[in-house]
Design an enzyme around this catalytic site. Structure first.
Site, PDB file in Angstrom:
ATOM      1  N   ARG A 107     117.090  69.684 -59.730  1.00  0.00           N
ATOM      2  CA  ARG A 107     117.657  68.971 -58.584  1.00  0.00           C
ATOM      3  C   ARG A 107     119.016  69.537 -58.183  1.00  0.00           C
ATOM      4  O   ARG A 107     119.937  69.567 -58.980  1.00  0.00           O
ATOM      5  CB  ARG A 107     117.789  67.488 -58.900  1.00  0.00           C
TER       6      ARG A 107
ATOM      7  N   SER B  69     101.553  44.506 -63.526  1.00  0.00           N
ATOM      8  CA  SER B  69     102.424  45.386 -62.756  1.00  0.00           C
ATOM      9  C   SER B  69     101.593  46.421 -61.987  1.00  0.00           C
ATOM     10  O   SER B  69     100.737  47.097 -62.580  1.00  0.00           O
ATOM     11  CB  SER B  69     103.375  46.079 -63.748  1.00  0.00           C
TER      12      SER B  69
ATOM     13  N   THR C  24     117.540  45.015 -52.185  1.00  0.00           N
ATOM     14  CA  THR C  24     118.720  45.861 -52.333  1.00  0.00           C
ATOM     15  C   THR C  24     119.649  45.634 -51.150  1.00  0.00           C
ATOM     16  O   THR C  24     119.215  45.209 -50.073  1.00  0.00           O
ATOM     17  CB  THR C  24     118.331  47.352 -52.400  1.00  0.00           C
TER      18      THR C  24
ATOM     19  N   LYS D 190     120.024  49.735 -48.670  1.00  0.00           N
ATOM     20  CA  LYS D 190     119.129  50.421 -47.727  1.00  0.00           C
ATOM     21  C   LYS D 190     119.218  49.728 -46.363  1.00  0.00           C
ATOM     22  O   LYS D 190     120.064  50.094 -45.549  1.00  0.00           O
ATOM     23  CB  LYS D 190     117.730  50.495 -48.335  1.00  0.00           C
TER      24      LYS D 190
ATOM     25  N   THR E 147     130.845  44.444 -64.240  1.00  0.00           N
ATOM     26  CA  THR E 147     131.823  44.004 -63.237  1.00  0.00           C
ATOM     27  C   THR E 147     131.147  43.716 -61.892  1.00  0.00           C
ATOM     28  O   THR E 147     130.222  44.417 -61.485  1.00  0.00           O
ATOM     29  CB  THR E 147     132.907  45.094 -63.082  1.00  0.00           C
TER      30      THR E 147
ATOM     31  N   THR F 203     109.271  61.698 -59.455  1.00  0.00           N
ATOM     32  CA  THR F 203     109.322  60.640 -58.439  1.00  0.00           C
ATOM     33  C   THR F 203     107.950  60.457 -57.801  1.00  0.00           C
ATOM     34  O   THR F 203     107.552  59.341 -57.463  1.00  0.00           O
ATOM     35  CB  THR F 203     110.394  61.001 -57.374  1.00  0.00           C
TER      36      THR F 203
HETATM   37  N1  PLP Z   1     113.187  49.233 -56.136  1.00  0.00           N
HETATM   38  C1  PLP Z   1     112.632  50.231 -55.431  1.00  0.00           C
HETATM   39  C2  PLP Z   1     111.218  50.092 -54.999  1.00  0.00           C
HETATM   40  C3  PLP Z   1     113.377  51.375 -55.080  1.00  0.00           C
HETATM   41  O1  PLP Z   1     112.808  52.374 -54.399  1.00  0.00           O
HETATM   42  C4  PLP Z   1     114.725  51.450 -55.489  1.00  0.00           C
HETATM   43  C5  PLP Z   1     115.568  52.620 -55.139  1.00  0.00           C
HETATM   44  O2  PLP Z   1     115.277  53.431 -54.336  1.00  0.00           O
HETATM   45  C6  PLP Z   1     115.250  50.399 -56.232  1.00  0.00           C
HETATM   46  C7  PLP Z   1     114.463  49.306 -56.540  1.00  0.00           C
HETATM   47  C8  PLP Z   1     116.666  50.445 -56.691  1.00  0.00           C
HETATM   48  O3  PLP Z   1     117.514  50.031 -55.660  1.00  0.00           O
HETATM   49  P1  PLP Z   1     119.041  50.520 -55.618  1.00  0.00           P
HETATM   50  O4  PLP Z   1     119.043  51.843 -54.944  1.00  0.00           O
HETATM   51  O5  PLP Z   1     119.734  49.440 -54.863  1.00  0.00           O
HETATM   52  O6  PLP Z   1     119.477  50.608 -57.034  1.00  0.00           O
END
Ligand code: PLP
Length: 424
Positions: A24, A137, A245, A248, A278, A363
């Site tokens: 990467r 899951s 999140t 995004k 924190t 990924t």
């Molecule tokens: N869940 C999914 C499906 C994600 O794709 C990601 C990150 O891309 C996360 C959780 C983690 O989120 P964050 O980037 O806020 O740590």
């Protein structure tokens, strides 16, 4: 040599990654908050157009968000000053948690320092402290959910991706008195497909299971107030716990869960990833509140993104670019080889000033390496035409790209017609 040779081991492992073409290499960007989609690239010394940001709605560059965060920085200083338990809970945190609970129509919400931490902390504590818990899951769940489940030590059953029948078969085989959690994503980030949420909720209802959904790639983007796919599909009350999140759709950093008062309090009281870390800086929280306010009230950014994604997909289709038939705002353009994906993105950067990060194993599975293209409402028609011309030109320059993806083309074309209707 005295003992294990750490340096040789590090170097050899890195060399293997390079050989496979999946080492990467990070960009070195300076984002332009005025345009929202351009950045200065310190490696090449030129201005580039970014087509792979997860700030899907460009809220991180929204003037109201910048203003709110800037004012809060002046007022409260740079950091929260402690964990949530020890001096780190500011009024901004309390307000945002109330606003997130309201977004999802739940009693309570809880902030974490990232979406990753939210999943890890929530699932590990639910799975560990619910006696005899079994977690079901989806096989394509994000690493943060997989880690959370693993850390919980609970029994885990993997069901086939988006296959509610497989889920039901597996859930029916477990003792009805054991607590069961169904854990899935509403929008999968690498293929851009949606979960069959209603069918999964029906399975949960038939078997008394708890539904936990990660709406990370949907919050801000879908639903009348931006609560995500569950809101769009009228299913807010069928989900027991939402995870989202703030990095995004809301353009900053942080994560959260939302659910019943007791479920959220259960996690708040048990999760080490929440207790011992924190709190988010109040200035960041204030900026997120401004983004949330905006997206609850005004759907124009969502509509603009849907239009941009639909138009870009249609142009890719018309120009023979092998885009997966995704019904969402995420446009996966298939390559099928790590080294080739890197070579294509290097060319896009060097020749066209277009920045797209290649996506490789782990990924995505090997052989499905891709360009994950994410438009925003701020990309223009001109940006779009430049991107299409650059992709067409790269396809000409790398005949192997066509060879690797030719077989998938007919199916992609049929599905794309259906999906163009779905997004618009
Ligand atoms: N869940 C999914 C499906 C994600 O794709 C990601 C990150 O891309 C996360 C959780 C983690 O989120 P964050 O980037 O806020 O740590």
């Amino acid at each position: 040599m005295n003992g294990f040779d750490f340096d040789s081991c590090f170097a050899e492992t890195l060399q293997n990654l390079r050989r496979e073409g999946r080492y990467r290499v990070f960009a070195d960007l300076e984002r332009d908050s005025h345009s929202g989609v351009h950045a200065y690239d310190h490696r090449t010394g030129r201005r580039v157009t970014v087509w792979c940001s997860n700030d899907y709605l460009a809220m991180g560059a929204h003037p109201d968000v910048i203003r709110a965060a800037g004012a809060a920085l002046e007022r409260y200083g740079a950091g929260a000053g402690g964990t949530r338990n020890i001096s780190g809970t500011t009024h901004e945190h309390v307000l945002l948690e109330g606003e997130l609970a309201d977004l999802h129509r739940k009693e309570s919400a809880l902030l974490f320092t990232s979406g990753y931490v939210a999943n890890d902390a929530a699932l590990s504590s639910l799975g560990r402290f619910l006696p005899g818990c079994v977690i079901f899951s989806d096989e394509l769940n994000h690493a943060s959910m997989i880690e959370g489940i693993r850390h919980s030590g609970a029994d885990k059953r993997i069901f086939r991706h988006n296959d509610w029948r497989d889920l039901e078969r597996q859930i029916a085989s477990v003792c009805k008195y054991r607590p069961k959690i169904i854990c899935f994503e509403s929008c999968y980030s690498m293929d851009g497909d949606f979960a069959p949420m209603e069918a999964i909720c029906d399975v949960a209802r038939r078997h008394g299971a708890f539904t936990y959904v990660d709406e990370v790639h949907a919050v801000g983007l879908y639903g009348a107030r931006g609560a995500g796919v569950a809101e769009r599909d009228g299913l807010l009350d069928r989900i027991d716990m939402f995870q989202g999140t703030l990095s995004k759709g809301f353009g900053a950093i942080g994560g959260y869960i939302a659910g019943s008062r007791d479920a959220v309090d259960f996690v708040r009281s048990h999760a080490p990833g929440f207790i011992f870390s924190t709190a988010l800086p109040p200035s960041v929280v204030s900026g997120i509140r401004a983004a949330l306010d905006q997206l609850k009230e005004d759907g124009s950014a969502r509509a603009a993104l849907a239009r941009r994604a639909a138009s870009l997909k249609a142009k890719m289709l018309a120009n023979g670019i092998p885009v997966l038939p995704s019904p969402s705002h995420i446009l996966p353009v298939m390559i099928g080889d790590a080294a080739l994906a890197k070579a294509i993105t290097d060319r896009l950067m060097a020749e066209d000033g277009i920045y797209i990060q290649p996506i490789n194993y782990p990924t995505v599975p090997r052989g499905t390496e891709r360009l994950r293209i994410t438009p925003t409402p701020l990309h223009t028609d001109e940006d779009e035409d430049t991107l299409i011309a650059a992709l067409v030109s790269a396809r000409g320059a790398f005949p192997r790209w066509t060879e690797l993806t030719a077989a998938a083309q007919p199916d992609i074309h049929v599905s794309m017609r259906e999906n163009a209707d779905a997004i618009s």
